[in-house]
Scaffold this motif. Structure first.
Motif, PDB file in Angstrom:
ATOM      1  N   TYR A  88     -26.200  -2.486 -11.177  1.00 36.48           N
ATOM      2  CA  TYR A  88     -26.126  -1.656 -10.939  1.00 36.48           C
ATOM      3  C   TYR A  88     -24.562  -1.092 -11.363  1.00 36.48           C
ATOM      4  CZ  TYR A  88     -29.034  -1.504  -6.900  1.00 36.48           C
ATOM      5  OH  TYR A  88     -30.122  -2.163  -5.846  1.00 36.48           O
ATOM      6  N   ALA A 117     -26.071  -7.564  -9.610  1.00 32.72           N
ATOM      7  CA  ALA A 117     -26.344  -7.455  -8.344  1.00 32.72           C
ATOM      8  C   ALA A 117     -27.926  -8.859  -8.084  1.00 32.72           C
ATOM      9  CB  ALA A 117     -27.548  -6.446  -7.730  1.00 32.72           C
ATOM     10  N   SER A 162     -21.611  -3.471 -11.434  1.00 35.60           N
ATOM     11  CA  SER A 162     -21.720  -4.999 -10.680  1.00 35.60           C
ATOM     12  C   SER A 162     -23.178  -5.428 -10.551  1.00 35.60           C
ATOM     13  CB  SER A 162     -21.425  -4.461  -9.047  1.00 35.60           C
ATOM     14  OG  SER A 162     -22.893  -3.831  -8.834  1.00 35.60           O
ATOM     15  N   PRO A 174     -27.991 -14.507   2.217  1.00 34.51           N
ATOM     16  CA  PRO A 174     -27.240 -13.324   3.072  1.00 34.51           C
ATOM     17  C   PRO A 174     -26.738 -12.157   2.323  1.00 34.51           C
ATOM     18  CG  PRO A 174     -25.781 -14.725   1.541  1.00 34.51           C
ATOM     19  CD  PRO A 174     -27.340 -15.343   1.618  1.00 34.51           C
ATOM     20  N   SER A 175     -26.090 -11.087   2.961  1.00 36.29           N
ATOM     21  CA  SER A 175     -26.228  -9.290   2.998  1.00 36.29           C
ATOM     22  C   SER A 175     -26.114  -9.352   1.943  1.00 36.29           C
ATOM     23  CB  SER A 175     -25.626  -8.900   4.163  1.00 36.29           C
ATOM     24  OG  SER A 175     -25.425  -8.143   3.699  1.00 36.29           O
ATOM     25  N   GLY A 176     -26.069  -8.112   1.418  1.00 30.56           N
ATOM     26  CA  GLY A 176     -25.977  -8.555  -0.130  1.00 30.56           C
ATOM     27  C   GLY A 176     -26.505  -8.820  -1.075  1.00 30.56           C
ATOM     28  N   CYS A 177     -27.216  -9.909  -1.105  1.00 28.86           N
ATOM     29  CA  CYS A 177     -27.823 -11.263  -2.100  1.00 28.86           C
ATOM     30  C   CYS A 177     -28.446 -10.499  -2.925  1.00 28.86           C
ATOM     31  CB  CYS A 177     -28.002 -12.307  -1.391  1.00 28.86           C
ATOM     32  SG  CYS A 177     -29.889 -12.863  -0.822  1.00 28.86           S
ATOM     33  N   GLY A 178     -29.370  -9.224  -2.710  1.00 29.34           N
ATOM     34  CA  GLY A 178     -29.880  -8.681  -3.738  1.00 29.34           C
ATOM     35  C   GLY A 178     -31.627  -8.313  -2.969  1.00 29.34           C
ATOM     36  N   LYS A 179     -31.462  -8.929  -2.200  1.00 30.45           N
ATOM     37  CA  LYS A 179     -33.418  -8.914  -1.746  1.00 30.45           C
ATOM     38  C   LYS A 179     -34.412  -7.324  -1.407  1.00 30.45           C
ATOM     39  CE  LYS A 179     -31.521 -10.127   2.769  1.00 30.45           C
ATOM     40  NZ  LYS A 179     -30.379 -10.269   2.560  1.00 30.45           N
ATOM     41  N   THR A 180     -33.237  -6.417  -1.683  1.00 34.88           N
ATOM     42  CA  THR A 180     -33.582  -5.255  -1.064  1.00 34.88           C
ATOM     43  C   THR A 180     -33.430  -4.507  -3.081  1.00 34.88           C
ATOM     44  OG1 THR A 180     -33.263  -4.480   1.207  1.00 34.88           O
ATOM     45  CG2 THR A 180     -33.880  -3.061  -1.103  1.00 34.88           C
ATOM     46  N   THR A 181     -32.937  -4.840  -3.329  1.00 38.71           N
ATOM     47  CA  THR A 181     -33.428  -5.227  -5.215  1.00 38.71           C
ATOM     48  C   THR A 181     -34.187  -5.624  -5.416  1.00 38.71           C
ATOM     49  OG1 THR A 181     -30.374  -4.588  -4.964  1.00 38.71           O
ATOM     50  CG2 THR A 181     -31.405  -5.122  -7.269  1.00 38.71           C
TER      51      THR A 181
HETATM   52  P1  ADP Z   1     -29.452  -7.662   0.218  1.00 38.31           P
HETATM   53  O1  ADP Z   1     -30.841  -6.288   0.598  1.00 38.31           O
HETATM   54  O2  ADP Z   1     -30.067  -8.641   0.394  1.00 38.31           O
HETATM   55  O3  ADP Z   1     -28.986  -6.697   1.435  1.00 38.31           O
HETATM   56  P2  ADP Z   1     -28.871  -5.065  -2.074  1.00 38.31           P
HETATM   57  O4  ADP Z   1     -29.915  -5.576  -3.020  1.00 38.31           O
HETATM   58  O5  ADP Z   1     -28.913  -4.026  -0.829  1.00 38.31           O
HETATM   59  O6  ADP Z   1     -28.959  -6.711  -0.711  1.00 38.31           O
HETATM   60  O7  ADP Z   1     -27.374  -5.200  -2.778  1.00 38.31           O
HETATM   61  C1  ADP Z   1     -27.439  -6.238  -3.561  1.00 38.31           C
HETATM   62  C2  ADP Z   1     -25.922  -5.725  -4.351  1.00 38.31           C
HETATM   63  O8  ADP Z   1     -26.374  -4.603  -5.288  1.00 38.31           O
HETATM   64  C3  ADP Z   1     -24.811  -5.784  -3.148  1.00 38.31           C
HETATM   65  O9  ADP Z   1     -23.458  -5.986  -3.548  1.00 38.31           O
HETATM   66  C4  ADP Z   1     -25.237  -4.438  -3.393  1.00 38.31           C
HETATM   67  O10 ADP Z   1     -23.902  -3.533  -2.914  1.00 38.31           O
HETATM   68  C5  ADP Z   1     -25.219  -3.981  -4.854  1.00 38.31           C
HETATM   69  N1  ADP Z   1     -25.499  -2.077  -3.980  1.00 38.31           N
HETATM   70  C6  ADP Z   1     -27.534  -2.653  -3.822  1.00 38.31           C
HETATM   71  N2  ADP Z   1     -27.476  -0.752  -4.329  1.00 38.31           N
HETATM   72  C7  ADP Z   1     -26.624  -0.179  -4.966  1.00 38.31           C
HETATM   73  C8  ADP Z   1     -26.702   1.210  -5.928  1.00 38.31           C
HETATM   74  N3  ADP Z   1     -27.502   1.664  -5.482  1.00 38.31           N
HETATM   75  N4  ADP Z   1     -25.404   0.480  -6.641  1.00 38.31           N
HETATM   76  C9  ADP Z   1     -24.353   0.365  -6.420  1.00 38.31           C
HETATM   77  N5  ADP Z   1     -25.121  -0.906  -5.846  1.00 38.31           N
HETATM   78  C10 ADP Z   1     -25.151  -1.563  -4.721  1.00 38.31           C
END
Ligand code: ADP
Ligand code: MG
Length: 259
Positions: free
Chosen positions: A14, A23, A21, A42-49
């Motif tokens: 991102y 992801a 950063s 863990p939260s923030g590991c990139g699942k949604t990404t």
């Molecule tokens: P999860 O779904 O596993 O909790 P995310 O995919 O939401 O993880 O996020 C992975 C990493 O990318 C995290 O460090 C988060 O802060 C960062 N991140 C997610 N979305 C954005 C965004 N739109 N802009 C910048 N950083 C992002």
């Protein structure tokens, strides 16, 4: 047979004002036809990404994603995406909400309409067709959202924490309903969840990610007897608790090691 999902060296950063950063980094994964895999970590590991990338909503910085052998370059009707929130339109009836995807893809006709009515009935929503979302419980609305996603008959279903906002009992019922429906239809699915027992109960493989950057840490195969038992009862099988603890331990390690 070609895998339904093929990820090759998928990396995503991102871009912020000052820095980028990372992801997820160098993810490689195949999901075969009819498989139901879960992504945990863990939260923030990139699942949604990762899910957004597979859905074609986000272009990865590097790497390739194919669905059914075709490179993904944007959203496609072949991929259904369901989120934690149901996003039903309050001014549309349940039936009209369920038909939305068919409408948008130009596939609404008498046959697809009657299949959608059947799906609503399968999900225990018969008699609710003309109701409005506000008249339904959270669990019912989530079922409508699922019908809407399945109505277009996607070859791949992506689920991002679809049960996590629901009461525990409703969540268990919905897990059963969803896994049974997907099994019957042979739908390939990727589920994101923070609930390890849900991941083990519904899926054939549990993929554990670690963070900073998101990478695959370990893949756990779910034994056949757990896989073929409805989620509610799978939790009572011998072997379930052991697998749960194994994934749990590894996830703890992953959380501790990452910065
Ligand atoms: P999860 O779904 O596993 O909790 P995310 O995919 O939401 O993880 O996020 C992975 C990493 O990318 C995290 O460090 C988060 O802060 C960062 N991140 C997610 N979305 C954005 C965004 N739109 N802009 C910048 N950083 C992002
Ligand atoms: Mg997420």
């Amino acid at each position: 047979m070609l895998p339904v999902v093929q990820l090759k060296g998928v990396t995503h950063a991102y871009l912020g004002d000052r820095e980028a950063s990372l992801a997820i980094e160098d993810l490689n994964l195949n999901v075969e036809k009819g498989e139901f895999v879960s992504l945990v970590g863990p939260s923030g590991c990139g699942k949604t990404t990762l899910l957004s990338i597979i859905a074609g909503l986000l272009q990865p910085s590097r790497g390739e994603v194919s669905v059914c052998g075709r490179l993904i370059q944007g959203p496609s009707p072949e991929v259904g995406y369901m989120l934690q929130q149901d996003y039903l339109f309050p001014w549309r009836t349940i039936l009209d909400n369920a038909l939305l995807g068919l409408e948008l893809t130009g596939n609404l006709n008498a046959a697809s309409r009657s299949k959608t009515l059947e799906l609503l009935a399968d999900m225990g929503l018969a008699g609710k067709e003309q109701a409005y979302p506000a008249q339904l419980s959270g669990g019912m609305r989530q079922r409508v959202a699922l019908v809407r996603t399945l109505a277009t008959d996607p070859g791949l279903l992506l689920l991002d924490e679809p049960f996590s906002a629901l009461d525990y009992q409703i969540k268990l019922q919905l897990e059963d309903l969803v896994s049974e429906t997907l099994r019957r239809r042979g739908t390939t699915a990727v589920l994101v969840t923070h609930d390890l027992s849900e991941a083990i109960a519904v899926s054939s493989r549990v993929i554990l990610l670690q963070r900073n950057p998101g990478r695959i840490r370990r893949i756990f195969e779910v034994p056949e007897d757990i896989r073929s038992t409805p989620p509610l009862y799978a939790r009572d099988l011998p072997g379930f608790a052991e697998l749960f603890h194994e994934v749990w331990k590894e996830m703890e390690l992953a959380g501790r090691e990452s910065p």
